[in-house]
Design a protein around this motif. Structure first.
Motif, PDB file in Angstrom:
ATOM      1  N   TYR A  39      36.837  48.274  12.819  1.00 24.80           N
ATOM      2  CA  TYR A  39      35.651  47.938  13.459  1.00 24.80           C
ATOM      3  C   TYR A  39      35.434  47.731  14.881  1.00 24.80           C
ATOM      4  O   TYR A  39      36.183  46.571  15.217  1.00 24.80           O
ATOM      5  CB  TYR A  39      34.644  47.227  12.481  1.00 24.80           C
ATOM      6  N   LEU A  40      34.441  48.256  15.560  1.00 25.96           N
ATOM      7  CA  LEU A  40      34.093  47.700  16.864  1.00 25.96           C
ATOM      8  C   LEU A  40      33.234  46.318  16.826  1.00 25.96           C
ATOM      9  O   LEU A  40      32.498  46.582  16.185  1.00 25.96           O
ATOM     10  CB  LEU A  40      33.417  48.800  17.733  1.00 25.96           C
ATOM     11  N   ALA A  41      33.898  45.388  17.543  1.00 25.30           N
ATOM     12  CA  ALA A  41      33.083  44.155  17.377  1.00 25.30           C
ATOM     13  C   ALA A  41      33.353  43.385  18.630  1.00 25.30           C
ATOM     14  O   ALA A  41      34.245  43.517  19.373  1.00 25.30           O
ATOM     15  CB  ALA A  41      33.802  43.251  16.345  1.00 25.30           C
ATOM     16  N   LEU A  42      32.459  42.478  18.976  1.00 23.21           N
ATOM     17  CA  LEU A  42      32.254  41.741  20.045  1.00 23.21           C
ATOM     18  C   LEU A  42      32.313  40.266  19.813  1.00 23.21           C
ATOM     19  O   LEU A  42      31.525  39.839  18.840  1.00 23.21           O
ATOM     20  CB  LEU A  42      30.876  42.115  21.063  1.00 23.21           C
ATOM     21  N   GLN A  44      31.208  36.288  20.701  1.00 25.50           N
ATOM     22  CA  GLN A  44      29.930  35.500  21.041  1.00 25.50           C
ATOM     23  C   GLN A  44      29.842  35.412  22.758  1.00 25.50           C
ATOM     24  O   GLN A  44      28.768  35.558  23.252  1.00 25.50           O
ATOM     25  CB  GLN A  44      29.822  34.133  20.611  1.00 25.50           C
ATOM     26  N   LYS A  45      31.172  35.622  23.071  1.00 20.21           N
ATOM     27  CA  LYS A  45      31.192  35.492  24.629  1.00 20.21           C
ATOM     28  C   LYS A  45      31.057  36.935  25.295  1.00 20.21           C
ATOM     29  O   LYS A  45      31.226  37.063  26.499  1.00 20.21           O
ATOM     30  CB  LYS A  45      32.434  35.003  25.391  1.00 20.21           C
ATOM     31  N   GLY A  46      30.894  37.903  24.381  1.00 19.71           N
ATOM     32  CA  GLY A  46      30.826  39.360  24.712  1.00 19.71           C
ATOM     33  C   GLY A  46      32.395  40.024  25.033  1.00 19.71           C
ATOM     34  O   GLY A  46      32.303  41.170  25.517  1.00 19.71           O
ATOM     35  N   GLU A  47      33.274  39.399  24.687  1.00 20.56           N
ATOM     36  CA  GLU A  47      34.700  40.024  24.640  1.00 20.56           C
ATOM     37  C   GLU A  47      34.918  40.778  23.415  1.00 20.56           C
ATOM     38  O   GLU A  47      34.325  40.565  22.455  1.00 20.56           O
ATOM     39  CB  GLU A  47      35.797  38.869  24.780  1.00 20.56           C
ATOM     40  N   LEU A  48      35.776  41.797  23.826  1.00 20.84           N
ATOM     41  CA  LEU A  48      36.065  42.829  22.422  1.00 20.84           C
ATOM     42  C   LEU A  48      37.090  41.692  21.271  1.00 20.84           C
ATOM     43  O   LEU A  48      37.788  41.196  21.735  1.00 20.84           O
ATOM     44  CB  LEU A  48      37.022  43.773  22.773  1.00 20.84           C
ATOM     45  N   ARG A  49      36.681  41.958  20.251  1.00 18.11           N
ATOM     46  CA  ARG A  49      37.726  41.557  19.154  1.00 18.11           C
ATOM     47  C   ARG A  49      38.536  42.340  18.575  1.00 18.11           C
ATOM     48  O   ARG A  49      38.329  43.857  18.558  1.00 18.11           O
ATOM     49  CB  ARG A  49      36.773  41.023  18.016  1.00 18.11           C
ATOM     50  N   LYS A  50      39.620  42.268  17.963  1.00 20.31           N
ATOM     51  CA  LYS A  50      40.496  43.144  17.369  1.00 20.31           C
ATOM     52  C   LYS A  50      39.885  43.586  16.125  1.00 20.31           C
ATOM     53  O   LYS A  50      39.306  43.135  15.301  1.00 20.31           O
ATOM     54  CB  LYS A  50      41.919  42.385  16.599  1.00 20.31           C
ATOM     55  N   GLY A  51      39.978  45.106  15.818  1.00 17.14           N
ATOM     56  CA  GLY A  51      39.212  45.665  14.887  1.00 17.14           C
ATOM     57  C   GLY A  51      39.658  45.620  13.803  1.00 17.14           C
ATOM     58  O   GLY A  51      38.975  45.823  12.758  1.00 17.14           O
ATOM     59  N   ASN A  52      40.868  45.239  13.556  1.00 22.34           N
ATOM     60  CA  ASN A  52      41.739  45.035  12.017  1.00 22.34           C
ATOM     61  C   ASN A  52      41.350  43.718  11.640  1.00 22.34           C
ATOM     62  O   ASN A  52      41.771  43.316  10.565  1.00 22.34           O
ATOM     63  CB  ASN A  52      42.979  45.306  12.267  1.00 22.34           C
ATOM     64  N   SER A  53      40.819  42.612  12.410  1.00 21.98           N
ATOM     65  CA  SER A  53      40.390  41.246  12.067  1.00 21.98           C
ATOM     66  C   SER A  53      39.081  41.070  11.582  1.00 21.98           C
ATOM     67  O   SER A  53      38.920  39.989  11.257  1.00 21.98           O
ATOM     68  CB  SER A  53      40.894  40.381  13.101  1.00 21.98           C
ATOM     69  N   VAL A  54      38.330  42.146  11.400  1.00 23.73           N
ATOM     70  CA  VAL A  54      36.885  42.010  11.155  1.00 23.73           C
ATOM     71  C   VAL A  54      36.431  42.931  10.175  1.00 23.73           C
ATOM     72  O   VAL A  54      37.057  43.943  10.085  1.00 23.73           O
ATOM     73  CB  VAL A  54      35.889  42.133  12.493  1.00 23.73           C
ATOM     74  N   GLY A  55      35.356  42.588   9.678  1.00 25.70           N
ATOM     75  CA  GLY A  55      35.143  43.598   8.599  1.00 25.70           C
ATOM     76  C   GLY A  55      33.524  43.961   8.680  1.00 25.70           C
ATOM     77  O   GLY A  55      32.816  43.450   9.791  1.00 25.70           O
ATOM     78  N   ARG A  56      33.193  44.786   8.035  1.00 27.25           N
ATOM     79  CA  ARG A  56      31.753  45.578   8.305  1.00 27.25           C
ATOM     80  C   ARG A  56      30.667  44.745   8.219  1.00 27.25           C
ATOM     81  O   ARG A  56      29.519  44.920   8.960  1.00 27.25           O
ATOM     82  CB  ARG A  56      31.811  46.982   7.665  1.00 27.25           C
ATOM     83  N   HIS A  57      30.753  43.872   7.027  1.00 26.57           N
ATOM     84  CA  HIS A  57      29.448  42.850   6.918  1.00 26.57           C
ATOM     85  C   HIS A  57      29.469  41.647   7.779  1.00 26.57           C
ATOM     86  O   HIS A  57      28.531  40.683   7.746  1.00 26.57           O
ATOM     87  CB  HIS A  57      29.586  42.458   5.593  1.00 26.57           C
ATOM     88  N   GLN A  58      30.535  41.396   8.871  1.00 22.66           N
ATOM     89  CA  GLN A  58      30.431  40.288   9.762  1.00 22.66           C
ATOM     90  C   GLN A  58      29.504  40.738  10.754  1.00 22.66           C
ATOM     91  O   GLN A  58      29.504  41.828  11.368  1.00 22.66           O
ATOM     92  CB  GLN A  58      31.669  40.156  10.433  1.00 22.66           C
ATOM     93  N   SER A  59      28.726  39.588  11.376  1.00 25.26           N
ATOM     94  CA  SER A  59      27.728  39.833  12.350  1.00 25.26           C
ATOM     95  C   SER A  59      28.289  40.297  13.564  1.00 25.26           C
ATOM     96  O   SER A  59      27.319  40.858  14.614  1.00 25.26           O
ATOM     97  CB  SER A  59      26.912  38.595  12.683  1.00 25.26           C
ATOM     98  N   CYS A  60      29.433  39.952  14.105  1.00 26.61           N
ATOM     99  CA  CYS A  60      30.024  40.564  15.341  1.00 26.61           C
ATOM    100  C   CYS A  60      30.305  41.998  15.385  1.00 26.61           C
ATOM    101  O   CYS A  60      30.507  42.512  16.419  1.00 26.61           O
ATOM    102  CB  CYS A  60      31.276  39.666  15.571  1.00 26.61           C
ATOM    103  N   THR A  61      29.977  42.470  14.270  1.00 24.49           N
ATOM    104  CA  THR A  61      30.233  44.249  14.098  1.00 24.49           C
ATOM    105  C   THR A  61      28.634  44.775  14.169  1.00 24.49           C
ATOM    106  O   THR A  61      28.830  46.106  14.340  1.00 24.49           O
ATOM    107  CB  THR A  61      31.006  44.796  13.125  1.00 24.49           C
TER     108      THR A  61
END
Length: 69
Positions: A39-42, A44-61
């Motif tokens: 998933y595409l995720a940012l 809190q500082k506006g930097e890209l996060r790794k897509g394989n370390s986040v899930g669709r229910h996390q607020s960063c996505t």
């Protein structure tokens, strides 16, 4: 998005295709078509996060909150 879950800018390839999903909480998430589960995720500082370390229910996505009519 690369196989390591990193979003990058380059020439247009199949890795660039994202699927837009409207979630049940009325936010939009974007997932990679070539790498399911990324998933595409940012941060809190506006930097890209790794897509394989986040899930669709996390607020960063969550992007573009939609108003319900």
């Amino acid at each position: 998005m690369s196989g390591q879950g990193l979003a990058y800018g380059a020439q247009f390839f199949d890795d660039c295709l994202l699927k837009e999903n409207l979630e049940e909480n009325h936010y939009t998430t974007y997932s990679s078509l070539s790498h399911p589960g990324f998933y595409l995720a940012l941060s809190q500082k506006g930097e890209l996060r790794k897509g394989n370390s986040v899930g669709r229910h996390q607020s960063c996505t969550h992007f573009l909150p939609r108003r319900t009519l």
